[in-house]
Design a protein around this motif. Structure first.
Motif, PDB file in Angstrom:
ATOM      1  N   PRO A  68      21.171  26.735  13.174  1.00 15.74           N
ATOM      2  CA  PRO A  68      19.695  26.395  12.753  1.00 15.74           C
ATOM      3  C   PRO A  68      19.334  26.996  11.559  1.00 15.74           C
ATOM      4  O   PRO A  68      19.667  28.279  11.377  1.00 15.74           O
ATOM      5  CB  PRO A  68      18.844  26.642  14.348  1.00 15.74           C
ATOM      6  N   GLU A  69      18.208  26.437  10.916  1.00 12.74           N
ATOM      7  CA  GLU A  69      18.126  26.944   9.591  1.00 12.74           C
ATOM      8  C   GLU A  69      17.183  28.393   9.830  1.00 12.74           C
ATOM      9  O   GLU A  69      17.342  29.158   9.042  1.00 12.74           O
ATOM     10  CB  GLU A  69      16.880  25.955   8.983  1.00 12.74           C
ATOM     11  N   SER A  70      16.417  28.606  11.047  1.00 14.31           N
ATOM     12  CA  SER A  70      16.025  29.497  11.428  1.00 14.31           C
ATOM     13  C   SER A  70      16.613  30.980  11.602  1.00 14.31           C
ATOM     14  O   SER A  70      16.391  32.103  11.781  1.00 14.31           O
ATOM     15  CB  SER A  70      15.095  29.402  12.782  1.00 14.31           C
ATOM     16  N   GLU A  71      18.016  30.557  11.622  1.00 15.79           N
ATOM     17  CA  GLU A  71      19.131  31.426  11.983  1.00 15.79           C
ATOM     18  C   GLU A  71      19.772  32.046  10.478  1.00 15.79           C
ATOM     19  O   GLU A  71      20.668  33.004  10.768  1.00 15.79           O
ATOM     20  CB  GLU A  71      20.014  31.220  12.816  1.00 15.79           C
ATOM     21  N   HIS A  75      19.348  33.552   8.166  1.00 14.20           N
ATOM     22  CA  HIS A  75      19.397  34.890   7.407  1.00 14.20           C
ATOM     23  C   HIS A  75      19.948  36.233   8.161  1.00 14.20           C
ATOM     24  O   HIS A  75      20.253  37.230   7.778  1.00 14.20           O
ATOM     25  CB  HIS A  75      17.721  35.268   7.594  1.00 14.20           C
ATOM     26  N   LYS A  76      20.913  35.703   9.141  1.00 14.48           N
ATOM     27  CA  LYS A  76      21.610  36.549  10.008  1.00 14.48           C
ATOM     28  C   LYS A  76      22.929  36.606   9.505  1.00 14.48           C
ATOM     29  O   LYS A  76      24.075  37.302  10.077  1.00 14.48           O
ATOM     30  CB  LYS A  76      21.591  36.461  11.373  1.00 14.48           C
ATOM     31  N   TYR A  77      23.315  35.946   8.541  1.00 13.69           N
ATOM     32  CA  TYR A  77      24.694  35.275   8.300  1.00 13.69           C
ATOM     33  C   TYR A  77      24.835  35.370   6.800  1.00 13.69           C
ATOM     34  O   TYR A  77      24.069  35.448   5.875  1.00 13.69           O
ATOM     35  CB  TYR A  77      25.078  34.082   8.623  1.00 13.69           C
ATOM     36  N   GLY A  78      26.079  35.491   6.338  1.00 13.58           N
ATOM     37  CA  GLY A  78      26.716  34.974   5.177  1.00 13.58           C
ATOM     38  C   GLY A  78      26.716  33.391   5.148  1.00 13.58           C
ATOM     39  O   GLY A  78      27.095  32.869   6.019  1.00 13.58           O
ATOM     40  N   VAL A  79      25.911  32.750   4.067  1.00  6.77           N
ATOM     41  CA  VAL A  79      25.908  31.461   4.107  1.00  6.77           C
ATOM     42  C   VAL A  79      26.699  30.826   2.996  1.00  6.77           C
ATOM     43  O   VAL A  79      26.485  31.550   1.897  1.00  6.77           O
ATOM     44  CB  VAL A  79      24.493  30.951   4.093  1.00  6.77           C
ATOM     45  N   LYS A 138      23.279  37.014   3.999  1.00  6.02           N
ATOM     46  CA  LYS A 138      21.981  37.420   4.693  1.00  6.02           C
ATOM     47  C   LYS A 138      20.847  36.760   3.940  1.00  6.02           C
ATOM     48  O   LYS A 138      20.015  37.435   3.504  1.00  6.02           O
ATOM     49  CB  LYS A 138      21.787  38.543   5.397  1.00  6.02           C
ATOM     50  N   PRO A 139      20.647  35.426   3.483  1.00 10.93           N
ATOM     51  CA  PRO A 139      19.604  35.086   2.484  1.00 10.93           C
ATOM     52  C   PRO A 139      18.097  35.204   3.306  1.00 10.93           C
ATOM     53  O   PRO A 139      18.032  35.060   4.472  1.00 10.93           O
ATOM     54  CB  PRO A 139      19.808  33.474   2.319  1.00 10.93           C
ATOM     55  N   GLU A 140      17.258  35.486   2.258  1.00 13.22           N
ATOM     56  CA  GLU A 140      15.996  35.663   2.867  1.00 13.22           C
ATOM     57  C   GLU A 140      15.601  34.063   3.354  1.00 13.22           C
ATOM     58  O   GLU A 140      16.069  32.982   3.149  1.00 13.22           O
ATOM     59  CB  GLU A 140      14.864  35.640   1.616  1.00 13.22           C
ATOM     60  N   THR A 143      15.582  30.190   2.111  1.00 19.06           N
ATOM     61  CA  THR A 143      16.356  30.579   0.607  1.00 19.06           C
ATOM     62  C   THR A 143      17.855  29.852   0.767  1.00 19.06           C
ATOM     63  O   THR A 143      18.729  29.839  -0.060  1.00 19.06           O
ATOM     64  CB  THR A 143      16.579  31.717  -0.197  1.00 19.06           C
ATOM     65  N   ALA A 144      18.394  29.775   1.819  1.00 18.34           N
ATOM     66  CA  ALA A 144      19.581  29.715   2.391  1.00 18.34           C
ATOM     67  C   ALA A 144      20.379  28.217   1.564  1.00 18.34           C
ATOM     68  O   ALA A 144      19.476  27.396   1.529  1.00 18.34           O
ATOM     69  CB  ALA A 144      19.990  29.543   3.886  1.00 18.34           C
ATOM     70  N   PRO A 145      21.626  28.600   0.797  1.00 17.95           N
ATOM     71  CA  PRO A 145      22.245  27.250   0.321  1.00 17.95           C
ATOM     72  C   PRO A 145      22.367  26.139   1.226  1.00 17.95           C
ATOM     73  O   PRO A 145      22.646  25.154   0.618  1.00 17.95           O
ATOM     74  CB  PRO A 145      23.269  27.885  -0.365  1.00 17.95           C
ATOM     75  N   SER A 146      22.609  26.202   2.391  1.00 19.34           N
ATOM     76  CA  SER A 146      23.050  25.563   3.430  1.00 19.34           C
ATOM     77  C   SER A 146      22.668  26.027   4.817  1.00 19.34           C
ATOM     78  O   SER A 146      22.182  26.809   5.198  1.00 19.34           O
ATOM     79  CB  SER A 146      24.375  24.788   3.330  1.00 19.34           C
ATOM     80  N   ASN A 147      23.027  25.041   5.636  1.00 18.06           N
ATOM     81  CA  ASN A 147      23.100  25.778   7.218  1.00 18.06           C
ATOM     82  C   ASN A 147      24.548  26.271   7.815  1.00 18.06           C
ATOM     83  O   ASN A 147      24.822  26.319   8.856  1.00 18.06           O
ATOM     84  CB  ASN A 147      22.479  24.860   8.378  1.00 18.06           C
ATOM     85  N   LEU A 148      25.627  26.421   6.878  1.00 15.73           N
ATOM     86  CA  LEU A 148      26.864  26.584   7.208  1.00 15.73           C
ATOM     87  C   LEU A 148      27.035  28.436   7.087  1.00 15.73           C
ATOM     88  O   LEU A 148      27.049  28.712   6.136  1.00 15.73           O
ATOM     89  CB  LEU A 148      27.779  25.963   6.325  1.00 15.73           C
ATOM     90  N   ALA A 149      27.039  28.836   8.353  1.00 14.77           N
ATOM     91  CA  ALA A 149      27.128  30.303   8.373  1.00 14.77           C
ATOM     92  C   ALA A 149      28.631  30.925   8.559  1.00 14.77           C
ATOM     93  O   ALA A 149      29.216  30.335   9.232  1.00 14.77           O
ATOM     94  CB  ALA A 149      26.213  30.673   9.520  1.00 14.77           C
TER      95      ALA A 149
END
Ligand code: G1P
Length: 274
Positions: free
Chosen positions: A162-165, A167-171, A190-192, A195-201
């Motif tokens: 989920p988008e809310s998660e 920031h815990k990963y490399g994306v 761990k994007p702010e 600002t994540a480029p996708s939801n693929l963690a």
């Protein structure tokens, strides 16, 4: 094909204190097996026979686990308890186990670079043992080895979160070149939020080609002041090719209490069929 598997295992496991105050987080049991044993099983299933473990202070129980314990084995020899050692004995006999100590904690990239002496100049796998992965068919590493045979480049395992998660990963972001396979064009550690480029963690399974070591050497500290494998892989993606693979199976984040409990319930159900 890929014979070596690197296990960065020097971290403190602070999310699991106080359990990890004197016990390595990789030795936390899920049902009756320590986390690292699941990772080693997955690597052996994928055809690897050389386990390269990056350890740190206070991690000697890891080494003891993949060794004989003559006193204990003598004690239970001939009793029905002996069957409980069948799996670990098979793992000990099926692979070599080598260790190197990481003296300073400077991030996952630095941990992987520390393993260079054990890995040498060949493609290798990386398992982060606190990501426990299960699948009814081939394990995630076996799936990734198959992919490596076709593409001969570094590969990271990813899953949708989920988008809310994020920031815990490399994306990652990239172009889908086949079902579940992406050619990476961007990756951010761990994007702010927002600002994540996708939801693929990225999850803790990698296949890396040996040129990654030189790229890590040239990588400046990034997120959290640490040397990030994500940053080195982005360079590799820009100068050649890195793939992301949406694997088949489930992954439990056993570095968190919730994920650990979920994994325990899942594995208990599988083992005891309840
Ligand atoms: C590491 C990696 C991150 C990856 C994660 C998977 O982070 O740096 O890119 O998404 O593992 O578990 P860590 O969880 O060790 O902070």
């Amino acid at each position: 094909m890929i014979k070596k598997c690197l296990f960065p295992a020097a971290g403190y496991g602070t999310r699991f204190l106080p359990a990890t105050k004197s016990m390595p987080k990789e030795m936390m049991p899920v049902v009756n097996k320590p986390l690292i044993e699941y990772g080693v099983e997955e690597a052996i299933q994928a055809g690897m026979d050389s386990m390269c473990i990056v350890t740190g202070r206070g991690k000697h129980t890891l080494m003891d686990h993949f060794d004989k314990n003559y006193e204990l084995e003598h004690q239970i020899s001939g009793t029905d308890k002996e069957a409980l050692l069948t799996d670990i004995r098979r793992l000990i006999d099926s692979a070599s186990y080598t260790y190197i100590r990481q003296r300073e904690m400077k991030g996952l990239g630095h941990a992987i670079l520390t393993g260079r002496e054990l890995v040498g100049d060949e493609p290798f796998a990386v398992v982060l043992a606190d990501d426990l992965c299960v699948n009814e068919g081939d394990g995630v590493l076996a799936q990734m080895v198959e992919l490596y045979k076709q593409f001969r480049c570094s590969i990271v395992a990813v899953q949708e979160v989920p988008e809310s998660e994020t920031h815990k990963y490399g994306v990652i972001s990239g172009q889908m070149i086949k079902d579940d396979i992406y050619r990476i064009d961007n990756m951010v550690e761990k994007p702010e939020k927002g600002t994540a480029p996708s939801n693929l963690a990225i999850i803790g399974r990698y296949i890396l080609t040996a040129d990654i070591f030189e790229l890590i050497e040239k990588t400046e500290p990034g997120k959290g002041g640490e040397i990030q494998i994500t940053d080195a892989l982005l360079k590799q993606a820009h100068s050649g090719c890195v793939l992301a693979y949406k694997f088949k199976g489930m992954r439990f984040d056993c570095g968190s209490v919730e994920g650990y409990i979920e994994a325990t319930n899942y594995c208990f159900g599988k083992i005891y069929q309840v």
